[in-house]
Enzyme design. Structure first.
Site, PDB file in Angstrom:
ATOM      1  N   SER A 143       6.189  -2.769   3.075  1.00  0.00           N
ATOM      2  CA  SER A 143       5.650  -3.121   1.772  1.00  0.00           C
ATOM      3  C   SER A 143       6.000  -2.082   0.697  1.00  0.00           C
ATOM      4  O   SER A 143       7.149  -1.958   0.302  1.00  0.00           O
ATOM      5  CB  SER A 143       4.138  -3.325   1.873  1.00  0.00           C
ATOM      6  OG  SER A 143       3.618  -3.904   0.706  1.00  0.00           O
ATOM      7  N   ASP A 148       7.018  -4.628  -5.251  1.00  0.00           N
ATOM      8  CA  ASP A 148       7.191  -3.652  -4.186  1.00  0.00           C
ATOM      9  C   ASP A 148       8.252  -4.178  -3.226  1.00  0.00           C
ATOM     10  O   ASP A 148       8.975  -5.123  -3.545  1.00  0.00           O
ATOM     11  CB  ASP A 148       5.865  -3.385  -3.479  1.00  0.00           C
ATOM     12  CG  ASP A 148       5.287  -4.637  -2.854  1.00  0.00           C
ATOM     13  OD1 ASP A 148       5.672  -5.749  -3.266  1.00  0.00           O
ATOM     14  OD2 ASP A 148       4.444  -4.531  -1.936  1.00  0.00           O
ATOM     15  N   ASP A 174       8.226  -5.926  -0.397  1.00  0.00           N
ATOM     16  CA  ASP A 174       8.155  -7.279   0.161  1.00  0.00           C
ATOM     17  C   ASP A 174       7.557  -8.289  -0.800  1.00  0.00           C
ATOM     18  O   ASP A 174       7.279  -9.424  -0.416  1.00  0.00           O
ATOM     19  CB  ASP A 174       7.376  -7.274   1.477  1.00  0.00           C
ATOM     20  CG  ASP A 174       5.895  -6.947   1.291  1.00  0.00           C
ATOM     21  OD1 ASP A 174       5.560  -6.245   0.323  1.00  0.00           O
ATOM     22  OD2 ASP A 174       5.072  -7.374   2.121  1.00  0.00           O
ATOM     23  N   ASP A 225       4.697  -8.780  -2.108  1.00  0.00           N
ATOM     24  CA  ASP A 225       3.317  -9.256  -2.084  1.00  0.00           C
ATOM     25  C   ASP A 225       2.547  -8.670  -3.262  1.00  0.00           C
ATOM     26  O   ASP A 225       1.439  -9.111  -3.564  1.00  0.00           O
ATOM     27  CB  ASP A 225       2.624  -8.961  -0.752  1.00  0.00           C
ATOM     28  CG  ASP A 225       2.460  -7.475  -0.460  1.00  0.00           C
ATOM     29  OD1 ASP A 225       3.108  -6.644  -1.115  1.00  0.00           O
ATOM     30  OD2 ASP A 225       1.693  -7.143   0.475  1.00  0.00           O
TER      31      ASP A 225
END
Length: 426
Positions: free
Chosen positions: A87, A224, A226, A228
């Site tokens: 992440s 970021d 990934d 999310d």
């Protein structure tokens, strides 16, 4: 083994291909099909291969979807999803996060089962019972279609900074489909994150801020690794505090009840009833699932729109904030909120030292303030503000959050909190 957001660590130390194999097998043991995706990190492909091998050896099928945002993978999965990602952590990190079909991350009981299986070693079914591997290449298209259906349209000039991560391609495409004029920065896949660190914090977004001003954009968006998460910069190149953005999202969604963690500003309480949880999107999502709510989020720029998915979705949030800014400039909306001032900081503390340090913090807080909230760390209410001291679940740090009704009071409360923490560390 699990922190607040999956299993993470430095590759070659905590995170290895052997661990990937064991986690894949542990997750696969309870699944018919495990959908496996990853962010752009250079170590991701090898770890993905390890996960897939483990899933197949447990007798489950493995569906590879390649590089994709975590919410894209989770939305697509009909059974279980396992995402190889760290992440927002630095490029030398990687990790694993398992998800349920309803969009929630594994809960404490599920994580405990995985840990037990990992520690006991990866087992394997016989050759005839191995799972089958297949590939699906349409998760970005699926996710993009769902976001466009949910938001319909937006009309702003926006700069998107993908950090070289998994959201670098999908978010610009989606926003253009909605009607936005999009400029991109750092939107080529780059698993070394050479342009900037993947965590979209104020200090990491100089490129985005400069581009917003240079291109006369109405806002900037930063993912970021990934996707999310999404952080926001206003038209002047100023970072939008996540707590204020949470309040705007809640109002935009018409949410009477909001779920947020204990490190969230009370500015959100001015627009909705807030139920506070321990820090971590898994806790926010679990509370939304169990007791409902119109919106959920975290000051780390994780946003959950439960009518769409219980997985934090930075792509959907990007579209939502563009629609929000289409109605009225962001800064004007933020300035209309009641003033709250938040200070945040991180202090390096080794994982093995965190329990002792937090015990010391709790003892001092009890001696000086009496009762305090222990939902997650130590949260103390003081005149004109509050502070929270809590150990990070993803990094060797202890985090401090302080709020005041004025900037001066916020500084005072933050100094009080940091002094208390420093005494416990000493």
């Amino acid at each position: 083994m699990f922190g607040t957001s999956g299993v993470r660590g430095v590759v070659g130390e905590k995170i290895t291909t052997d661990l990937a194999l064991r986690i894949g097998a542990a997750v696969g043991e309870d699944a018919d099909t495990v959908t496996v995706g990853r962010d752009t990190r250079v170590t991701g492909k090898a770890l993905e291969d390890g996960v897939v091998a483990g899933v197949l050896s447990a007798g489950a099928d493995a569906e590879r979807v390649g590089i994709a945002p975590t919410p894209s993978v989770v939305r697509h999965a009909d059974d279980t999803a396992l995402v190889v990602t760290a992440s927002h952590n630095p490029p030398e990190y990687n990790g694993f996060k398992p998800w349920n079909a309803d969009g929630t991350a594994y809960d404490g009981e599920q994580r405990g089962v995985v840990e037990e299986r990992v520690e006991s070693g990866a087992s394997s079914v016989d050759a005839e019972s191995f799972g089958e591997e297949r590939r699906f290449d349409g998760v970005l298209r699926e996710h993009g279609d769902a976001v466009v259906d949910a938001v319909a349209e937006a009309d702003v000039r926006v700069v998107v900074d993908g950090a070289g991560g998994a959201g670098s391609r999908i978010t610009p495409r989606v926003l253009r489909r909605l009607g936005c004029d999009v400029v991109t920065v750092n939107c080529e896949y780059d698993g070394s994150f050479s342009a900037r660190l993947p965590e979209p914090t104020d200090e990491n977004l100089d490129d985005l801020k400069d581009a917003v001003v240079a291109y006369d954009a109405e806002l900037g968006l930063a993912h970021d690794g990934d996707a999310d998460r999404v952080a926001v910069v206003d038209s002047s190149g100023e970072y939008v505090e996540p707590d204020s953005l949470m309040a705007l999202f809640a109002r935009f969604e018409g949410a009477d009840e909001v779920v947020a963690p204990v490190n969230t500003s009370t500015v959100v309480d001015e627009v909705a009833d807030v139920r506070r949880t321990a820090v971590g999107d898994v806790n926010v999502a679990a509370e939304l699932k169990q007791n409902g709510g119109g919106f959920g989020g975290e000051p780390s720029n994780n946003w959950i729109f439960p009518d769409e998915t219980l997985c934090p979705d930075g792509v959907l949030a990007s579209a939502k904030v563009c629609a929000l800014a289409t109605e009225e400039p962001l800064r004007r909306q933020i300035d209309a909120l009641p003033p709250r001032f938040v200070r945040r900081g991180n202090f390096g503390v080794a994982d093995e030292d965190k329990p002792c340090v937090m015990d010391g913090v709790g003892e001092q807080a009890r001696d000086e303030y009496g009762d305090y909230s222990a939902v997650d760390g130590v949260r103390v209410g003081v005149d004109g503000g509050w502070f929270l001291i809590r150990p990070s679940g993803t990094e060797p740090k202890v985090r401090v959050t302080a709020e005041g009704e004025t900037e001066e009071r916020a500084d005072e409360v933050y100094e009080t909190a940091t002094s208390l923490l420093e005494e416990a560390i000493a």
